[in-house]
Design an enzyme around this catalytic site. Sequence first.
Site, short mmCIF file in Angstrom:
data_model
loop_
_atom_site.label_atom_id
_atom_site.label_comp_id
_atom_site.label_asym_id
_atom_site.label_seq_id
_atom_site.Cartn_x
_atom_site.Cartn_y
_atom_site.Cartn_z
N SER A 228 0.90 -1.24 0.07
CA SER A 228 0.18 -0.01 -0.05
C SER A 228 0.77 1.16 0.05
CB SER A 228 -0.87 0.01 1.31
OG SER A 228 -0.23 0.32 2.26
N ASP A 229 0.41 2.34 -0.55
CA ASP A 229 1.02 3.73 -0.42
C ASP A 229 0.92 3.74 1.09
OD1 ASP A 229 2.30 5.88 -0.59
OD2 ASP A 229 1.07 6.77 -2.51
N TRP A 230 1.58 4.76 1.62
CA TRP A 230 1.78 5.01 3.16
C TRP A 230 0.34 5.40 3.61
CZ3 TRP A 230 5.13 2.09 1.37
CH2 TRP A 230 6.36 1.86 2.20
#
Length: 804
Positions: A228-230
């Site tokens: 995932s993106d953060w």
Amino acid sequence: MSDDAKREDAVERALARLGVEDKVRLLSGQDFWTLPELPEIGLASLVMSDGPVGVRGTGWAPDDPSVALPSPTALAATWDVTLARTAGRMLGQECRRKGVHVLLAPTVNLHRSPLGGRHFECYSEDPLLTGEIGAAYVTGVQDQGVGTTVKHFVGNDSETDRMRVDVRVDERTLRELYLAPFARITAAGAWGAMAAYNTVNGHTMTEHGPLQNDVLKREWGWDGVIVSDWTAARSTVPSALGGLDVVMPAYGDPWGPALVEAVRAGDVPEEVLDDKVRRVLRLAARVGILAGAPPVVPSLASLDGSDVAREIAARSFVLARNEHDLLPLDAGAVHRVALLGALAVDARVLGGGSALVFPPHVISPRDGLAAALPGASIVYAPGADPRPSLPAATFDGLTATLRAGDFRVLYSSPLPTATVRWMGSLPAGVSPDELSTVELSGRLDPAVTGLHNLSIVGFGHFVLRVAGDVIFEGPVFADDADTVFREPVERRFPIQLTAGDAVDLSLTLEVTPETAGFVGFSIGYAPPGPSPDELLDQAVAAARDADVAVVVVGTTEEVESEGFDRSSLALPGRQDELVFRVAAANPRTIVVVNSGSPVLMPWADEVPAILLTWFPGQEAGAALADVLLGHAEPGGRLPTTWPRRAEDCPVLSTTPVDGVLSYDEGVFIGYRAWQRGTVAPLFPFGHGLGYTTWSYESMELHPEPDHVGSVVVTLRNTGTRPGREIVQIYAGAVVGTTVDRPERWLAGFAPASAAPGETVSVRIPLPERAFQIWDDGWQAVPGTYRIEAARSVDDRPLSAELSI
């Protein structure tokens, strides 16, 4: 067994020893940048790091700087896959030096609108150029045994409301444009991909089973890890079923015990969990942190970071205009140079946000020209300062000191500028539970008497001291922690100082365990100086008396950075006025444009030479001197169209309406859309001049067993200097099809180098995909196509017809 088989065997043996709890543990960050170790199966902790132009590492450490390469737009402007692979190898080497296993790059979203705030971190408006440069970069990083995560999958082509925006795009457009770079790069062997923040056609990307499971993993047969993106993952069961493999960071993790319970309840089948763990273990095996698995390390490069950064920069610079062959300059005939613009000294060498690193040094344009022209007089005048905030101070003895509550020093490091900025991990050995304050300190020796300006840029509770006196104590507010990287707050403080009376100063930020993960602040400083009108007058006077005037203009972090889109393409401040006035005063004016993506240039027809230098990395000034003086040729070609006026852009808005951003233009973005209009851009896609001239002599089409065919282009260097040309091949349908397609599209490219008078030929394959469209699957479109050999999309000297 082959090494691949040994790795898969080690993965299966490790997986068989894990229970549900340990499987789930492996799928979430244990902190901001790492996954947990499991010694019982011989698994070490997997370490990830930003970013695309340099390797920051897991903690803020000014004493361990990072090589800063030019921006991704610059790398794409080289149109050179060999150089892109070298860039990747350089960064892979930096990863290994810093103990990083996975680099969170490259960013291959497309330049849909020139307002996109993060376009400097992406490559191009064209999916083929993006895919080829990105694939070479990924191959280079992984040559060093370091993984990559191609991002952001998919539709994160702008920054406005990126956490929530629903991108609505039809299937054909999605396949032919936005998915195409990901398809090329995953086919090239990328070991990871990053799921974007945004939603696509009603599904949040971290939950998007049709794209992550069905397309990326099953249809493309890809065996890598989707991270995932953060903080992008916001659900348990939907994200687990939607194809996401790893949730980052530990903060806000929706998996953990909730995912264990979901598996035990049957809401998430254990075979789905096993597939995720298998992918994580496979990545660990590839980077060499799983016992019994041979790492993938085909070669280990040993590269000099400064040399690589300097070569990429020079090869990326686009000579957009060069009337009367003003460039290259004759060093022997240049005795007085007027170097104008604040960015000539305070060079912007990289973009903001996750691309930010701390380089070992920065060579400004003034530094570079001074070193290259030791016998010349270089007169600097800022002329017009585009920065809305005071520049970071460069006092003597600048030091960052991190202290515990009992005033013990936990960490101390000298700094080149008065800026502290980190996201995630603290410097090695510093615990957030111990950290109480972060202090910037130094000594200011005023050169002039008068009212000096200091500033606090950041957010939090601060104490500013000058000569032991408290000048300010209190809070500086911001909406949220993310603001520290996007739009920092500035508070200014005028201070009366006397020339020669040095004063100690410090700025202290209070820190708690909750805020220790996001820290960013600086001391700004400006001495007494002329008014804005006087600055312009001084620049014009310097230009009038010079043999040549070099004006450096560009964007600032406040107008072009991650996290927000641009509201205007205009240069900030009074930089346009500066160029107009200098050009009127000196007919030998060169404008150097220091921006990561397109800006407006209303003065373009008034100046003889324009050089576009992107964000050129740590060797900026050295590369600039190389190009201006002809030691290197400006090798860049535009990877995206530069407009004359913003209102001429076929696709401009990045603002969602009721939460939706509709890609109603379909496949017509960038040069594909410009061809449908009646107004020409200022500089077209693929444009770029060199220091020699070329004649395109002939073009032949040849059948190929693995392609539709190949184009062989023969060209001759008709100038007086060795040179390098980028031969671009465009395809366009002539007859036989009613499919709505662009007038022409990029089908291939290759570099050609030749000495004066020399003839050279290049062979460029024509891929099948160039003659296909997506219609519930890839379908060839029969008909007659025009194949053109070109210098740019608008300059096509040779053509031939090909029947499909």
